[in-house]
Design a protein around this motif. Structure first.
Motif, PDB file in Angstrom:
ATOM      1  N   MET A 151       0.855  -1.172   0.000  1.00  0.00           N
ATOM      2  CA  MET A 151       0.000   0.000   0.000  1.00  0.00           C
ATOM      3  C   MET A 151       0.899   1.233   0.000  1.00  0.00           C
ATOM      4  N   GLN A 152       0.698   2.131  -0.923  1.00  0.00           N
ATOM      5  CA  GLN A 152       1.490   3.345  -1.018  1.00  0.00           C
ATOM      6  C   GLN A 152       0.582   4.535  -0.771  1.00  0.00           C
ATOM      7  N   ARG A 153       1.065   5.505   0.022  1.00  0.00           N
ATOM      8  CA  ARG A 153       0.219   6.633   0.399  1.00  0.00           C
ATOM      9  C   ARG A 153       0.987   7.949   0.375  1.00  0.00           C
ATOM     10  N   LYS A 154       0.248   9.034   0.149  1.00  0.00           N
ATOM     11  CA  LYS A 154       0.766  10.384   0.337  1.00  0.00           C
ATOM     12  C   LYS A 154       0.228  10.856   1.688  1.00  0.00           C
ATOM     13  N   ILE A 155       1.069  11.430   2.497  1.00  0.00           N
ATOM     14  CA  ILE A 155       0.708  11.617   3.886  1.00  0.00           C
ATOM     15  C   ILE A 155       1.180  12.946   4.468  1.00  0.00           C
ATOM     16  N   ASN A 156       0.553  13.327   5.576  1.00  0.00           N
ATOM     17  CA  ASN A 156       1.051  14.400   6.432  1.00  0.00           C
ATOM     18  C   ASN A 156       2.148  13.804   7.297  1.00  0.00           C
ATOM     19  N   TRP A 157       3.138  14.586   7.603  1.00  0.00           N
ATOM     20  CA  TRP A 157       4.255  14.059   8.362  1.00  0.00           C
ATOM     21  C   TRP A 157       4.489  14.822   9.636  1.00  0.00           C
ATOM     22  N   ILE A 158       5.143  14.162  10.596  1.00  0.00           N
ATOM     23  CA  ILE A 158       5.494  14.799  11.860  1.00  0.00           C
ATOM     24  C   ILE A 158       7.012  14.752  12.009  1.00  0.00           C
ATOM     25  N   CYS A 159       7.629  15.927  12.056  1.00  0.00           N
ATOM     26  CA  CYS A 159       9.067  16.090  12.321  1.00  0.00           C
ATOM     27  C   CYS A 159       9.971  15.465  11.266  1.00  0.00           C
ATOM     28  N   LEU A 160       9.519  15.345  10.050  1.00  0.00           N
ATOM     29  CA  LEU A 160      10.358  14.879   8.952  1.00  0.00           C
ATOM     30  C   LEU A 160      10.280  15.880   7.824  1.00  0.00           C
ATOM     31  N   GLU A 161      11.336  15.935   7.045  1.00  0.00           N
ATOM     32  CA  GLU A 161      11.340  16.814   5.888  1.00  0.00           C
ATOM     33  C   GLU A 161      10.347  16.305   4.848  1.00  0.00           C
ATOM     34  N   ALA A 216      -3.984  -3.014   7.575  1.00  0.00           N
ATOM     35  CA  ALA A 216      -3.160  -3.840   8.445  1.00  0.00           C
ATOM     36  C   ALA A 216      -3.994  -4.899   9.158  1.00  0.00           C
ATOM     37  N   ALA A 217      -5.154  -4.504   9.668  1.00  0.00           N
ATOM     38  CA  ALA A 217      -6.015  -5.451  10.393  1.00  0.00           C
ATOM     39  C   ALA A 217      -6.466  -6.598   9.484  1.00  0.00           C
ATOM     40  N   LEU A 218      -6.877  -6.275   8.276  1.00  0.00           N
ATOM     41  CA  LEU A 218      -7.345  -7.316   7.358  1.00  0.00           C
ATOM     42  C   LEU A 218      -6.205  -8.210   6.880  1.00  0.00           C
ATOM     43  N   CYS A 219      -5.029  -7.643   6.686  1.00  0.00           N
ATOM     44  CA  CYS A 219      -3.878  -8.471   6.315  1.00  0.00           C
ATOM     45  C   CYS A 219      -3.515  -9.416   7.455  1.00  0.00           C
ATOM     46  N   ASN A 220      -3.530  -8.897   8.696  1.00  0.00           N
ATOM     47  CA  ASN A 220      -3.271  -9.759   9.859  1.00  0.00           C
ATOM     48  C   ASN A 220      -4.292 -10.877   9.946  1.00  0.00           C
ATOM     49  N   LEU A 221      -5.549 -10.516   9.803  1.00  0.00           N
ATOM     50  CA  LEU A 221      -6.635 -11.491   9.898  1.00  0.00           C
ATOM     51  C   LEU A 221      -6.515 -12.567   8.826  1.00  0.00           C
ATOM     52  N   SER A 222      -6.036 -12.168   7.656  1.00  0.00           N
ATOM     53  CA  SER A 222      -5.911 -13.092   6.520  1.00  0.00           C
ATOM     54  C   SER A 222      -4.576 -13.818   6.474  1.00  0.00           C
ATOM     55  N   GLY A 223      -3.661 -13.458   7.359  1.00  0.00           N
ATOM     56  CA  GLY A 223      -2.347 -14.088   7.364  1.00  0.00           C
ATOM     57  C   GLY A 223      -1.470 -13.627   6.205  1.00  0.00           C
ATOM     58  N   VAL A 224      -1.705 -12.424   5.697  1.00  0.00           N
ATOM     59  CA  VAL A 224      -0.945 -11.888   4.567  1.00  0.00           C
ATOM     60  C   VAL A 224       0.178 -11.001   5.090  1.00  0.00           C
ATOM     61  N   ARG A 225       1.373 -11.268   4.639  1.00  0.00           N
ATOM     62  CA  ARG A 225       2.536 -10.437   4.962  1.00  0.00           C
ATOM     63  C   ARG A 225       2.342  -9.088   4.273  1.00  0.00           C
ATOM     64  N   ALA A 226       2.415  -7.979   5.043  1.00  0.00           N
ATOM     65  CA  ALA A 226       2.091  -6.681   4.457  1.00  0.00           C
ATOM     66  C   ALA A 226       2.965  -5.564   5.002  1.00  0.00           C
ATOM     67  N   ALA A 227       3.021  -4.493   4.200  1.00  0.00           N
ATOM     68  CA  ALA A 227       3.733  -3.276   4.591  1.00  0.00           C
ATOM     69  C   ALA A 227       2.954  -2.088   4.059  1.00  0.00           C
ATOM     70  N   VAL A 228       3.144  -0.946   4.688  1.00  0.00           N
ATOM     71  CA  VAL A 228       2.596   0.321   4.222  1.00  0.00           C
ATOM     72  C   VAL A 228       3.789   1.243   4.011  1.00  0.00           C
ATOM     73  N   VAL A 229       3.855   1.853   2.829  1.00  0.00           N
ATOM     74  CA  VAL A 229       4.949   2.767   2.490  1.00  0.00           C
ATOM     75  C   VAL A 229       4.320   4.102   2.098  1.00  0.00           C
ATOM     76  N   CYS A 230       4.707   5.166   2.787  1.00  0.00           N
ATOM     77  CA  CYS A 230       4.128   6.494   2.582  1.00  0.00           C
ATOM     78  C   CYS A 230       5.218   7.509   2.283  1.00  0.00           C
ATOM     79  N   VAL A 231       4.808   8.644   1.756  1.00  0.00           N
ATOM     80  CA  VAL A 231       5.737   9.760   1.564  1.00  0.00           C
ATOM     81  C   VAL A 231       5.170  10.983   2.266  1.00  0.00           C
ATOM     82  N   THR A 232       6.041  11.764   2.876  1.00  0.00           N
ATOM     83  CA  THR A 232       5.612  12.961   3.593  1.00  0.00           C
ATOM     84  C   THR A 232       5.448  14.123   2.627  1.00  0.00           C
ATOM     85  N   LEU A 233       4.436  14.919   2.879  1.00  0.00           N
ATOM     86  CA  LEU A 233       4.198  16.096   2.053  1.00  0.00           C
ATOM     87  C   LEU A 233       4.518  17.386   2.788  1.00  0.00           C
TER      88      LEU A 233
END
Length: 173
Positions: free
Chosen positions: A1-11, A118-135
């Motif tokens: 899962m890739q997301r554009k996000i608000n960030w805290i204390c990062l450039e 994350a909850a659904l991946c855990n429930l399904s036994g799927v290995r998962a990650a979330v990768v975001c970028v700060t705006l």
């Protein structure tokens, strides 16, 4: 899962690999009502996958990348401690205090989808990650000031990282 996000204390433009999605009280859980009963599910993500993605970022060596928590909220404005919404019943000092508490709890970005993923991946036994970028750095404001071209480049960073990871898994790197 890739997301554009608000960030805290990062450039702006930093990439965050989520270790766990947390709710607005910084708990790693997704709360859902099923048949009138509250069900709470874990939102931890695959630690080993996060480490593998971080290693890929080091190999690419094109942008700042960190592993941290993602705070998943129910809305874009009040839930994310924004001051720029139509309804705002708190002041900047309260916002900053909350965002600093989030940072102290390991939160490095904020968005609205990671907990159910994350909850659904855990429930399904799927290995998962979330990768975001700060705006933007939310301790410095709520409005994005980067140009369109810069934002386009930022949003490609998670794709570059995940693409490198896939190629590496396929033996193409």
């Amino acid at each position: 899962m890739q997301r554009k996000i608000n960030w805290i204390c990062l450039e702006p433009g930093s990439v965050v690999i989520t270790s766990q999605s947390v709710d607005a009280t910084f708990k790693p859980q997704f709360e859902q009502v099923i048949l009138g009963k509250t069900v709470i599910r874990s939102t931890n993500l695959d630690d080993q996958l996060a480490k593998e993605l971080m290693q890929c970022s080091k190999e690419i060596n094109e942008f700042n990348t960190v592993i941290g928590n993602t705070m998943c909220t129910l809305d874009f404005y009040e839930g994310q401690a924004r001051l720029d919404g139509a309804i705002c019943l708190y002041v900047e000092e309260e916002k900053l205090q909350y965002l600093k508490a989030a940072y102290d709890a390991g939160v490095r970005n904020i968005e609205m989808e990671s907990s159910v993923f994350a909850a659904l991946c855990n429930l399904s036994g799927v290995r998962a990650a979330v990768v975001c970028v700060t705006l933007l750095n939310r301790l410095e404001g709520d409005q994005i000031s980067s140009s369109h071209d810069v934002l386009v480049e930022y949003q490609q960073r998670p794709q570059k990282l995940v693409g490198h990871f896939i190629k590496k898994c396929l033996g193409k790197v």
